[in-house]
Write a protein that holds these residues in place. Structure first.
Motif, PDB file in Angstrom:
ATOM      1  N   MET A 130      14.327  -3.225   6.415  1.00 34.18           N
ATOM      2  CA  MET A 130      13.632  -3.728   7.595  1.00 34.18           C
ATOM      3  C   MET A 130      12.920  -5.029   7.220  1.00 34.18           C
ATOM      4  O   MET A 130      12.646  -5.283   6.045  1.00 34.18           O
ATOM      5  CB  MET A 130      12.602  -2.714   8.093  1.00 34.18           C
ATOM      6  N   LEU A 131      12.598  -5.823   8.197  1.00 36.31           N
ATOM      7  CA  LEU A 131      11.880  -7.070   7.952  1.00 36.31           C
ATOM      8  C   LEU A 131      10.390  -6.835   7.763  1.00 36.31           C
ATOM      9  O   LEU A 131       9.720  -7.592   7.074  1.00 36.31           O
ATOM     10  CB  LEU A 131      12.121  -8.051   9.098  1.00 36.31           C
ATOM     11  N   GLN A 132       9.860  -5.794   8.411  1.00 30.38           N
ATOM     12  CA  GLN A 132       8.427  -5.493   8.366  1.00 30.38           C
ATOM     13  C   GLN A 132       8.185  -4.177   7.620  1.00 30.38           C
ATOM     14  O   GLN A 132       9.022  -3.275   7.663  1.00 30.38           O
ATOM     15  CB  GLN A 132       7.859  -5.331   9.784  1.00 30.38           C
ATOM     16  N   PHE A 133       7.050  -4.064   6.970  1.00 30.58           N
ATOM     17  CA  PHE A 133       6.578  -2.778   6.474  1.00 30.58           C
ATOM     18  C   PHE A 133       6.017  -2.041   7.685  1.00 30.58           C
ATOM     19  O   PHE A 133       5.247  -2.610   8.456  1.00 30.58           O
ATOM     20  CB  PHE A 133       5.480  -2.970   5.424  1.00 30.58           C
ATOM     21  N   ARG A 134       6.398  -0.781   7.866  1.00 28.25           N
ATOM     22  CA  ARG A 134       5.934  -0.018   9.033  1.00 28.25           C
ATOM     23  C   ARG A 134       5.543   1.379   8.591  1.00 28.25           C
ATOM     24  O   ARG A 134       6.210   1.990   7.777  1.00 28.25           O
ATOM     25  CB  ARG A 134       7.033   0.077  10.090  1.00 28.25           C
ATOM     26  N   TYR A 137       0.823  -1.209   0.000  1.00 27.97           N
ATOM     27  CA  TYR A 137       0.000   0.000   0.000  1.00 27.97           C
ATOM     28  C   TYR A 137       0.859   1.263   0.000  1.00 27.97           C
ATOM     29  O   TYR A 137       0.556   2.244   0.666  1.00 27.97           O
ATOM     30  CB  TYR A 137      -0.968   0.011   1.178  1.00 27.97           C
ATOM     31  N   GLY A 138       1.975   1.233  -0.720  1.00 27.07           N
ATOM     32  CA  GLY A 138       2.853   2.395  -0.840  1.00 27.07           C
ATOM     33  C   GLY A 138       3.906   2.516   0.245  1.00 27.07           C
ATOM     34  O   GLY A 138       4.735   3.420   0.211  1.00 27.07           O
ATOM     35  N   ILE A 139       3.921   1.631   1.244  1.00 25.40           N
ATOM     36  CA  ILE A 139       4.904   1.676   2.335  1.00 25.40           C
ATOM     37  C   ILE A 139       6.072   0.748   1.981  1.00 25.40           C
ATOM     38  O   ILE A 139       5.859  -0.379   1.561  1.00 25.40           O
ATOM     39  CB  ILE A 139       4.263   1.247   3.670  1.00 25.40           C
ATOM     40  N   ASN A 181       0.185  -2.110  10.990  1.00 29.07           N
ATOM     41  CA  ASN A 181      -1.192  -2.199  10.501  1.00 29.07           C
ATOM     42  C   ASN A 181      -1.333  -1.193   9.357  1.00 29.07           C
ATOM     43  O   ASN A 181      -1.942  -0.144   9.494  1.00 29.07           O
ATOM     44  CB  ASN A 181      -2.178  -1.903  11.627  1.00 29.07           C
ATOM     45  N   ILE A 182      -0.723  -1.507   8.217  1.00 24.32           N
ATOM     46  CA  ILE A 182      -0.585  -0.577   7.107  1.00 24.32           C
ATOM     47  C   ILE A 182      -1.958  -0.137   6.593  1.00 24.32           C
ATOM     48  O   ILE A 182      -2.792  -0.958   6.221  1.00 24.32           O
ATOM     49  CB  ILE A 182       0.229  -1.202   5.960  1.00 24.32           C
ATOM     50  N   ALA A 183      -2.147   1.182   6.563  1.00 22.52           N
ATOM     51  CA  ALA A 183      -3.392   1.790   6.076  1.00 22.52           C
ATOM     52  C   ALA A 183      -4.621   1.165   6.750  1.00 22.52           C
ATOM     53  O   ALA A 183      -5.688   1.094   6.158  1.00 22.52           O
ATOM     54  CB  ALA A 183      -3.482   1.685   4.558  1.00 22.52           C
ATOM     55  N   PHE A 184      -4.447   0.707   7.987  1.00 24.86           N
ATOM     56  CA  PHE A 184      -5.520   0.102   8.780  1.00 24.86           C
ATOM     57  C   PHE A 184      -6.164  -1.098   8.082  1.00 24.86           C
ATOM     58  O   PHE A 184      -7.302  -1.425   8.320  1.00 24.86           O
ATOM     59  CB  PHE A 184      -6.594   1.140   9.138  1.00 24.86           C
ATOM     60  N   ARG A 185      -5.399  -1.778   7.211  1.00 27.40           N
ATOM     61  CA  ARG A 185      -6.002  -2.914   6.506  1.00 27.40           C
ATOM     62  C   ARG A 185      -5.044  -4.078   6.338  1.00 27.40           C
ATOM     63  O   ARG A 185      -5.165  -4.857   5.417  1.00 27.40           O
ATOM     64  CB  ARG A 185      -6.543  -2.464   5.157  1.00 27.40           C
ATOM     65  N   ASN A 186      -4.086  -4.207   7.228  1.00 30.71           N
ATOM     66  CA  ASN A 186      -3.139  -5.305   7.115  1.00 30.71           C
ATOM     67  C   ASN A 186      -3.035  -6.086   8.424  1.00 30.71           C
ATOM     68  O   ASN A 186      -1.961  -6.318   8.922  1.00 30.71           O
ATOM     69  CB  ASN A 186      -1.761  -4.777   6.705  1.00 30.71           C
ATOM     70  N   SER A 245       1.840  -6.817  14.012  1.00 29.73           N
ATOM     71  CA  SER A 245       3.044  -7.517  14.424  1.00 29.73           C
ATOM     72  C   SER A 245       3.510  -6.935  15.750  1.00 29.73           C
ATOM     73  O   SER A 245       3.569  -5.728  15.916  1.00 29.73           O
ATOM     74  CB  SER A 245       4.143  -7.341  13.371  1.00 29.73           C
ATOM     75  N   ALA A 246       3.838  -7.790  16.693  1.00 33.87           N
ATOM     76  CA  ALA A 246       4.316  -7.336  17.999  1.00 33.87           C
ATOM     77  C   ALA A 246       5.842  -7.388  18.079  1.00 33.87           C
ATOM     78  O   ALA A 246       6.409  -7.250  19.150  1.00 33.87           O
ATOM     79  CB  ALA A 246       3.711  -8.208  19.101  1.00 33.87           C
TER      80      ALA A 246
END
Length: 192
Positions: free
Chosen positions: A45-49, A23-25, A70-75, A79-80
């Motif tokens: 990085m390992l995660q998209f943030r 989503y562009g991140i 929680n990318i764009a509130f839809r992913n 991840s903790a």
């Protein structure tokens, strides 16, 4: 502590890119050297943030990042995990150790003394404001000051700036530097 800036993640917006993105991140990371204005790509990085991610320099010299997955509130699910970036200076040689501080609460214009082990000559001392994140705002002390160091044997001494604009009150990491290799940071508080 070495003056370089880690730029981690970000967004590509509507631009087309060959970067992996969600989503562009992006997960891309680069080091920026303000002295030379040079950029250097480092591991992603390992995660998209994105929103609500927190990134902090910690005392051992690493940079940790958490949240924002929680990318764009839809992913979902979120991840903790916490990622830690280990800068190249952690692998260059023996890190100095600084101990036996003369004080942990200081005032502007005070001197600070400490022991250096192994008995090696420090090239400088760096004071870096500690971060204090809440939500997405850093309320910490946004400062990095290089201080000249006087050293006699294993005992090093620095003078803190007296100017309140140069040295605001707050908590700081003290890093003893041998070229670009930092000690583990020790925390002091500048009270006034």
């Amino acid at each position: 502590p070495d003056g370089q800036v880690l730029v981690a993640g970000g967004g590509v917006g509507t631009q087309s890119t060959t970067e992996p993105q969600l989503y562009g991140i992006v997960r891309r990371c680069d080091l920026f050297d303000p002295a030379s204005t040079a950029w250097r790509r480092v591991a992603d990085m390992l995660q998209f943030r994105e929103y609500h991610a927190v990134t902090l320099l910690v005392a051992d010299g690493r940079v940790v990042t958490s949240g924002g997955t929680n990318i764009a509130f839809r992913n979902p699910p979120l991840s903790a995990d916490i990622e830690a970036y280990s800068p190249p200076y952690l692998f260059r040689g023996v890190r100095p150790r600084i101990d036996n501080f003369s004080a942990s609460v200081l005032r502007r214009g005070d001197s600070l003394s400490f022991d250096v082990w192994p008995n090696t000559r420090l090239t400088k001392v760096v004071l870096m404001g500690t971060g204090a994140h809440t939500h997405w705002v850093d309320a910490g002390v946004m400062r990095r000051l290089e201080l000249d160091v006087n050293q006699s044997g294993a005992r090093a001494t620095v003078m803190l700036p007296a100017d309140r604009n140069e040295l605001p009150v707050g908590h700081y990491f003290v890093f003893g530097m041998v070229d670009d290799i930092p000690s583990i940071g020790r925390i002091v508080r500048v009270s006034r």
